[in-house]
Design an enzyme around this catalytic site. Structure first.
Site, PDB file in Angstrom:
ATOM      1  N   HIS A 257      -4.901  -0.224  -6.622  1.00 12.62           N
ATOM      2  CA  HIS A 257      -3.618  -0.432  -5.946  1.00 12.62           C
ATOM      3  C   HIS A 257      -3.742  -1.550  -4.908  1.00 12.62           C
ATOM      4  CE1 HIS A 257       0.290   1.008  -4.204  1.00 12.62           C
ATOM      5  NE2 HIS A 257      -0.239   0.490  -3.106  1.00 12.62           N
ATOM      6  N   GLU A 258      -4.753  -1.441  -4.050  1.00 15.38           N
ATOM      7  CA  GLU A 258      -4.922  -2.456  -3.013  1.00 15.38           C
ATOM      8  C   GLU A 258      -5.338  -3.803  -3.602  1.00 15.38           C
ATOM      9  OE1 GLU A 258      -3.732  -1.809  -0.202  1.00 15.38           O
ATOM     10  OE2 GLU A 258      -3.556   0.353  -0.512  1.00 15.38           O
ATOM     11  N   HIS A 261      -2.218  -5.706  -4.172  1.00 13.05           N
ATOM     12  CA  HIS A 261      -1.756  -6.357  -2.941  1.00 13.05           C
ATOM     13  C   HIS A 261      -2.606  -7.584  -2.630  1.00 13.05           C
ATOM     14  CE1 HIS A 261       1.257  -3.489  -1.705  1.00 13.05           C
ATOM     15  NE2 HIS A 261       0.411  -2.477  -1.642  1.00 13.05           N
ATOM     16  N   GLU A 287       4.707  -4.283  -3.505  1.00  9.69           N
ATOM     17  CA  GLU A 287       4.421  -3.022  -4.186  1.00  9.69           C
ATOM     18  C   GLU A 287       4.553  -3.157  -5.697  1.00  9.69           C
ATOM     19  OE1 GLU A 287       3.078  -0.338  -3.046  1.00  9.69           O
ATOM     20  OE2 GLU A 287       3.086  -1.066  -0.980  1.00  9.69           O
TER      21      GLU A 287
END
Length: 492
Positions: A257-258, A261, A287
């Protein structure tokens, strides 16, 4: 030099100082000694005062008034759009209020972490009450008589309104709830992974997965924090994760997930560095990158088949007997308490809960002392299970402690954007499943970098997605994707 040149030189220094502020925040969550919290709060407040004075400098108004946007190219006009918006917002806020918010939220973050570790809501509530008071004051200054929550939301998703988001959530909820009910009534209950997964192996595999998804280690790093996050932009982008040796998916998918980003920030055109265009255009678009990395790509059957083999090689077991069982475990639908570990079906229900509560907090319809009861009551109604401890309820997220009111709905908006992007990606990269089955995510991440990430803040958020997909953002592709994926897993 022209007024535009003077403006951009001034803005360059402001952006550089803003990066320093982010680095202080990163250090506070990863490496800062526990006893340094009070001093760090003063440092953050002092730096915020400097930044506020720069963002409201009268010369900005003079330069903005002297520049004819019609004489600028597309990039120049976009720079002006961002600077004007920042100047308008900043001049509505007193410097003392900006500094106090920075001071209090810096201190509140440590108090929240202590309360979470001790499952002690009472330890956190006085500080949260102060944060909410300050954010209400900020919202009132920014709104100029308009909607308070919209004023805060605009900081994370320019142009969005709570009313439009609430209408979208109302359209989404029946299909999400209906899908959950069909899953729960399917008679299928995939087993979670079981086994011992040492920290060293988890971190090695997390780094490997981040590498496959394009994270640039020359300009990034991976550390531990209580709540995973990403910090920085340009040539210094840092991500964090956390580890539970009995449950490896939390670390792997938090890292992935990160990575989404981080890859977004690293993928922006270097020519935009230390300018308003040199960061993600909104948290919704941000996101979209983290969620498509984590879910549509990382939790796909194709990628899970590769990950199953790597888990067995690294740990001696994948935690499941065969690849199909592993895929089902990765996508297991259950009414868990933790948002960051929730399945794709339940995730947006977590966001809708927080969205409604924080809107009521900012509007004054809900007070901090009543927040835990409101959370627990709503959670049991929405998820069918009771909150068993505060760290699994009100204290699980860092966002409110650091004043991020208006941030939560961008997670679901990011899911909606990701659904649109995934539909376009599958059409653009017909070899996607075969690539992911080899652990090879580069064709997908290259498309995302080209179509979304590289433009940074050049376009408005919804326009960024429209340009990549060829159609205006809508929730339909996400809901269709969820129906198809989980219908296949659960035999619906």
């Amino acid at each position: 030099m022209t007024a535009f040149d003077d403006l951009m030189a001034f803005q360059h220094e402001t952006e550089a100082l803003s990066q320093v502020s982010m680095r202080l925040g990163w250090d506070q969550e990863t490496m800062m000694p526990r006893g340094a919290a009070h001093q760090r709060a003063e440092e953050m407040a002092a730096l915020e005062s400097v930044l506020h004075r720069r963002r409201t400098d009268p010369r900005l108004g003079d330069w903005l008034g002297a520049i004819d946007d019609d004489l600028l190219d597309e990039t120049g006009r976009a720079q002006m759009r961002h600077i004007r918006r920042s100047y308008t917002r900043a001049t509505r806020l007193p410097e003392t209020l900006s500094a106090e918010i920075a001071r209090v939220t810096s201190r509140a973050q440590g108090i929240w972490a202590e309360a979470r570790a001790a499952d002690d809501v009472a330890h956190f509530l006085p500080t949260l009450r102060e944060v909410v008071r300050l954010k209400r004051e900020e919202a009132a200054a920014l709104a100029m008589g308009g909607d308070l929550y919209d004023a805060l939301l605009d900081d994370y998703e320019p142009g969005a309104t709570a009313g439009a988001l609430a209408a979208m959530f109302d359209r989404m909820r029946p299909r999400l709830v209906g899908l959950r009910e069909r899953i729960m009534g399917s008679g299928r209950a995939p087993a979670p992974l079981s086994g011992h997964f040492p920290e060293a192996g988890q971190m090695a595999l997390s780094r490997e997965v981040a590498t496959h998804f394009g994270y640039d280690w020359r300009h990034g790093r991976l550390d531990f924090s209580v709540h995973p996050f990403t910090s920085g932009s340009g040539t210094d982008v840092r991500i964090t994760t956390r580890v539970d040796e009995t449950e490896p998916l939390g670390s792997l998918y938090s890292t992935l997930h990160e990575t989404g980003h981080g890859a977004y920030e690293q993928g922006i055109d270097p020519a935009y560095g230390l300018t308003p265009l040199g960061a993600g255009v909104s948290m919704g678009v941000h996101e979209s990158q983290s969620r498509i990395f984590e879910n549509q790509l990382g939790r796909s059957r194709a990628f899970c088949s590769w990950l199953f083999g790597r888990m067995a090689e690294v740990f001696g077991t994948a935690g499941a007997a065969e690849a199909d069982a592993f895929y089902a475990a990765v996508n297991r639908v259950h009414s868990g308490h933790i948002r960051t570990e929730s399945d794709e079906v339940h995730y947006n229900l977590h966001i809708m809960l927080r969205f409604d509560l924080e809107r009521d907090l900012i509007a004054g319809r809900l007070e901090v002392e009543d927040l835990e009861e409101a959370w627990n009551t709503r959670f049991e109604a929405d998820f069918g299970v009771a909150v068993d401890r505060p760290r699994n309820g009100l204290l699980q997220d860092v966002h409110w402690s650091v004043g991020l009111f208006g941030y939560f709905p961008t997670y679901t908006l990011g899911n909606v954007y990701a659904g649109c992007l995934y539909q376009a990606l599958r059409a653009a990269v017909p070899t996607l499943d075969a690539d992911l089955a080899r652990g090879h995510a580069e064709p997908a991440t290259t498309w995302l970098r080209s179509e979304v990430q590289r433009s940074g803040g050049l376009y408005e958020p919804a326009e960024t997605i429209r340009r990549a997909c060829g159609f205006a953002p809508t929730e339909a592709p996400l809901l269709d994707y969820l129906d198809a994926k989980f219908g296949e897993i659960y035999g619906l």
